[in-house]
Scaffold this active site. Structure first.
Site, PDB file in Angstrom:
ATOM      1  N   ARG A 101       0.880  -1.179   0.000  1.00  0.00           N
ATOM      2  CA  ARG A 101       0.000   0.000   0.000  1.00  0.00           C
ATOM      3  C   ARG A 101       0.912   1.221   0.000  1.00  0.00           C
ATOM      4  O   ARG A 101       1.623   1.482   0.976  1.00  0.00           O
ATOM      5  CB  ARG A 101      -0.908   0.004   1.232  1.00  0.00           C
ATOM      6  CG  ARG A 101      -1.588   1.343   1.451  1.00  0.00           C
ATOM      7  CD  ARG A 101      -2.731   1.286   2.424  1.00  0.00           C
ATOM      8  NE  ARG A 101      -3.875   0.604   1.849  1.00  0.00           N
ATOM      9  CZ  ARG A 101      -5.103   0.637   2.356  1.00  0.00           C
ATOM     10  NH1 ARG A 101      -5.350   1.313   3.449  1.00  0.00           N
ATOM     11  NH2 ARG A 101      -6.090  -0.006   1.763  1.00  0.00           N
ATOM     12  N   HIS A 128      -7.256   1.027  -6.492  1.00  0.00           N
ATOM     13  CA  HIS A 128      -7.453   0.094  -5.371  1.00  0.00           C
ATOM     14  C   HIS A 128      -8.146  -1.174  -5.907  1.00  0.00           C
ATOM     15  O   HIS A 128      -9.312  -1.430  -5.635  1.00  0.00           O
ATOM     16  CB  HIS A 128      -8.316   0.786  -4.307  1.00  0.00           C
ATOM     17  CG  HIS A 128      -8.299   0.132  -2.961  1.00  0.00           C
ATOM     18  ND1 HIS A 128      -7.556  -0.992  -2.668  1.00  0.00           N
ATOM     19  CD2 HIS A 128      -8.965   0.444  -1.800  1.00  0.00           C
ATOM     20  CE1 HIS A 128      -7.748  -1.325  -1.400  1.00  0.00           C
ATOM     21  NE2 HIS A 128      -8.608  -0.479  -0.853  1.00  0.00           N
ATOM     22  N   GLN A 131     -10.014  -3.841  -3.600  1.00  0.00           N
ATOM     23  CA  GLN A 131     -11.309  -3.362  -3.120  1.00  0.00           C
ATOM     24  C   GLN A 131     -12.408  -3.674  -4.137  1.00  0.00           C
ATOM     25  O   GLN A 131     -13.479  -4.166  -3.796  1.00  0.00           O
ATOM     26  CB  GLN A 131     -11.237  -1.843  -2.872  1.00  0.00           C
ATOM     27  CG  GLN A 131     -12.542  -1.252  -2.372  1.00  0.00           C
ATOM     28  CD  GLN A 131     -12.914  -1.791  -1.010  1.00  0.00           C
ATOM     29  OE1 GLN A 131     -12.111  -1.749  -0.085  1.00  0.00           O
ATOM     30  NE2 GLN A 131     -14.127  -2.314  -0.861  1.00  0.00           N
ATOM     31  N   ASP A 226     -17.202   7.072  -1.284  1.00  0.00           N
ATOM     32  CA  ASP A 226     -15.911   6.870  -0.604  1.00  0.00           C
ATOM     33  C   ASP A 226     -15.572   8.172   0.123  1.00  0.00           C
ATOM     34  O   ASP A 226     -16.163   9.237  -0.149  1.00  0.00           O
ATOM     35  CB  ASP A 226     -14.835   6.500  -1.651  1.00  0.00           C
ATOM     36  CG  ASP A 226     -13.465   6.207  -1.040  1.00  0.00           C
ATOM     37  OD1 ASP A 226     -13.373   5.987   0.188  1.00  0.00           O
ATOM     38  OD2 ASP A 226     -12.471   6.206  -1.803  1.00  0.00           O
ATOM     39  N   CYS A 267     -16.435   1.604   0.692  1.00  0.00           N
ATOM     40  CA  CYS A 267     -15.301   0.707   0.934  1.00  0.00           C
ATOM     41  C   CYS A 267     -14.826   0.762   2.376  1.00  0.00           C
ATOM     42  O   CYS A 267     -14.122  -0.140   2.817  1.00  0.00           O
ATOM     43  CB  CYS A 267     -14.164   1.041  -0.023  1.00  0.00           C
ATOM     44  SG  CYS A 267     -13.585   2.736   0.143  1.00  0.00           S
ATOM     45  N   ARG A 295     -13.526  -8.670   1.217  1.00  0.00           N
ATOM     46  CA  ARG A 295     -12.088  -8.437   1.002  1.00  0.00           C
ATOM     47  C   ARG A 295     -11.319  -9.719   1.301  1.00  0.00           C
ATOM     48  O   ARG A 295     -10.385 -10.081   0.579  1.00  0.00           O
ATOM     49  CB  ARG A 295     -11.583  -7.298   1.911  1.00  0.00           C
ATOM     50  CG  ARG A 295     -12.162  -5.923   1.613  1.00  0.00           C
ATOM     51  CD  ARG A 295     -11.700  -5.364   0.288  1.00  0.00           C
ATOM     52  NE  ARG A 295     -10.254  -5.277   0.195  1.00  0.00           N
ATOM     53  CZ  ARG A 295      -9.513  -4.288   0.700  1.00  0.00           C
ATOM     54  NH1 ARG A 295     -10.087  -3.267   1.301  1.00  0.00           N
ATOM     55  NH2 ARG A 295      -8.193  -4.279   0.552  1.00  0.00           N
TER      56      ARG A 295
HETATM   57  N1  NVA Z   1     -10.013   6.608  -1.173  1.00  0.00           N
HETATM   58  C1  NVA Z   1      -9.685   6.090   0.129  1.00  0.00           C
HETATM   59  C2  NVA Z   1      -9.853   4.622   0.183  1.00  0.00           C
HETATM   60  C3  NVA Z   1      -9.583   4.011   1.520  1.00  0.00           C
HETATM   61  C4  NVA Z   1      -9.680   2.525   1.516  1.00  0.00           C
HETATM   62  C5  NVA Z   1      -8.263   6.469   0.485  1.00  0.00           C
HETATM   63  O1  NVA Z   1      -7.393   6.447  -0.393  1.00  0.00           O
HETATM   64  O2  NVA Z   1      -8.015   6.780   1.640  1.00  0.00           O
HETATM   65  N1   CP Z   2     -11.195  -0.302   2.313  1.00  0.00           N
HETATM   66  C1   CP Z   2      -9.924  -0.373   2.739  1.00  0.00           C
HETATM   67  O1   CP Z   2      -8.994  -0.616   1.982  1.00  0.00           O
HETATM   68  O2   CP Z   2      -9.772  -0.160   4.080  1.00  0.00           O
HETATM   69  P1   CP Z   2      -8.406   0.040   4.866  1.00  0.00           P
HETATM   70  O3   CP Z   2      -7.869   1.386   4.497  1.00  0.00           O
HETATM   71  O4   CP Z   2      -8.800  -0.042   6.314  1.00  0.00           O
HETATM   72  O5   CP Z   2      -7.450  -1.054   4.485  1.00  0.00           O
END
Ligand code: NVA
Ligand code: CP
Length: 310
Positions: A101, A128, A131, A226, A267, A295
């Site tokens: 990540r 992502h 997801q 989101d 998500c 997930r």
């Molecule tokens: N768009 C959000 C998704 C979190 C899972 C982010 O990047 O924080």
């Molecule tokens: N939806 C998702 O990826 O959540 P986290 O940021 O908690 O991993």
């Protein structure tokens, strides 16, 4: 060797095969309990996570493997002492699978380019994919065959989840309508919209970007939103963004414009009173916890597939 960096790179058949395998894993997890025996997953994180971190670790452990959480902040790379290429070549000698990540998508690509083991994108600022595989599994579970359904996405659309939804939905024949402010900084990247439009043409799905939230949700089967404050957005922008996105909040009133049996998805993490009203995410149409659970199953399917165990 295959990676999961973007759904753009995966065909409709590959995506459908993952969804089918995810359903099989969910229905009978015991059939896969030894599938990852003695396999090591290294999970690299530059950003916070609950779902991604815990579902990946749980997933590989339930299949007989192990996971290492590696905080990028403690790495020689972050200390400016090592390149991404060297880091990933070393990790390739220890582990069987890498999940990362990261902030920058170009760093994810760099990682994959030097990796000698499969790499899974656990979110970048750009996309992502894990997801959206779980999301498609959830939609299919709740609504039946995907082709011909309509998903409306509201809110910040210059967004990793939006981009992956555009790629994923268009490939499996789900019409996607994005409702977002006209400002390019809040809209999906034009190149992604163009790719999704072309993929949608082949799969019989329509891709629409509108600035009218009511138009986006009208009659939709799925309403999705989101965070307005993704991990990479500085807190200093919050007041301005709340003002910008408030017309796109999924309120009960907007939800009522969707199909009577529409589901609501996020998500997660979610903030009540921001991207959706509390009564929507806590109401009967919300499927967010089933979505979060998937997930686990979808990522087990991805790991099985990338290690040739599907
Ligand atoms: N768009 C959000 C998704 C979190 C899972 C982010 O990047 O924080
Ligand atoms: N939806 C998702 O990826 O959540 P986290 O940021 O908690 O991993």
């Amino acid at each position: 060797m295959q990676h999961l960096i973007s759904l753009k790179d995966w065909s409709t058949d590959e995506i459908t095969a993952i969804l089918d395998l995810a359903d099989a894993v969910k229905a009978a997890p015991e059939n896969y309990r030894d599938a990852m025996q003695r396999r090591m997953l290294v999970m690299i994180f530059e950003k916070p996570s609950l779902r991604t971190r815990v579902s990946f670790e749980t997933g590989i452990c339930q299949m007989g493997g192990n996971a290492i959480f590696y905080d990028m902040a403690t790495s020689p790379l972050a200390a400016g002492k090592e390149t991404i290429a060297d880091m990933v070549k070393v990790l390739s000698r220890y582990a069987d699978l890498l999940m990362a990540r990261l902030f920058e998508h170009r760093h994810m690509k760099e990682l994959a380019a030097s990796a000698e083991i499969p790499v899974i994108n656990g979110l970048t600022n750009f996309n992502h994919p894990c997801q959206v595989l779980a999301d498609l599994q959830t939609i299919r579970e709740k609504k039946g065959p995907l082709a011909g359904l309509t998903l409306a996405y509201l809110g910040d659309a210059n967004n990793n989840v939006t981009h992956s939804l555009l790629y994923g939905c268009s490939k499996v024949g789900v019409n996607i309508r994005v409702g977002c402010p006209a400002d390019p900084s809040a809209s999906p990247l034009p190149a992604v919209v163009a790719d999704a439009t072309a993929a949608g043409r082949a799969a019989g799905a329509e891709v629409v970007v509108t600035h009218d939230p009511a138009e986006a949700v009208a009659g939709a089967d799925v309403v999705y939103t989101d965070s307005w404050m993704s991990y990479h957005i500085p807190k200093s922008q919050m007041a301005q963004r709340v003002q910008q996105f408030m017309p796109y909040q999924v309120s009960a009133k907007l939800m009522a414009l969707a199909a009577a049996d529409a589901i609501f998805m996020n998500c997660l993490p979610a903030m009540r009173g921001y991207e959706q009203a509390a009564e929507v995410i806590d109401g009967p149409q919300a499927v967010v916890f089933d979505q979060a659970e998937n997930r686990l199953h979808a990522q087990k399917a991805v790991m099985l597939r990338l290690l040739g165990k599907a």
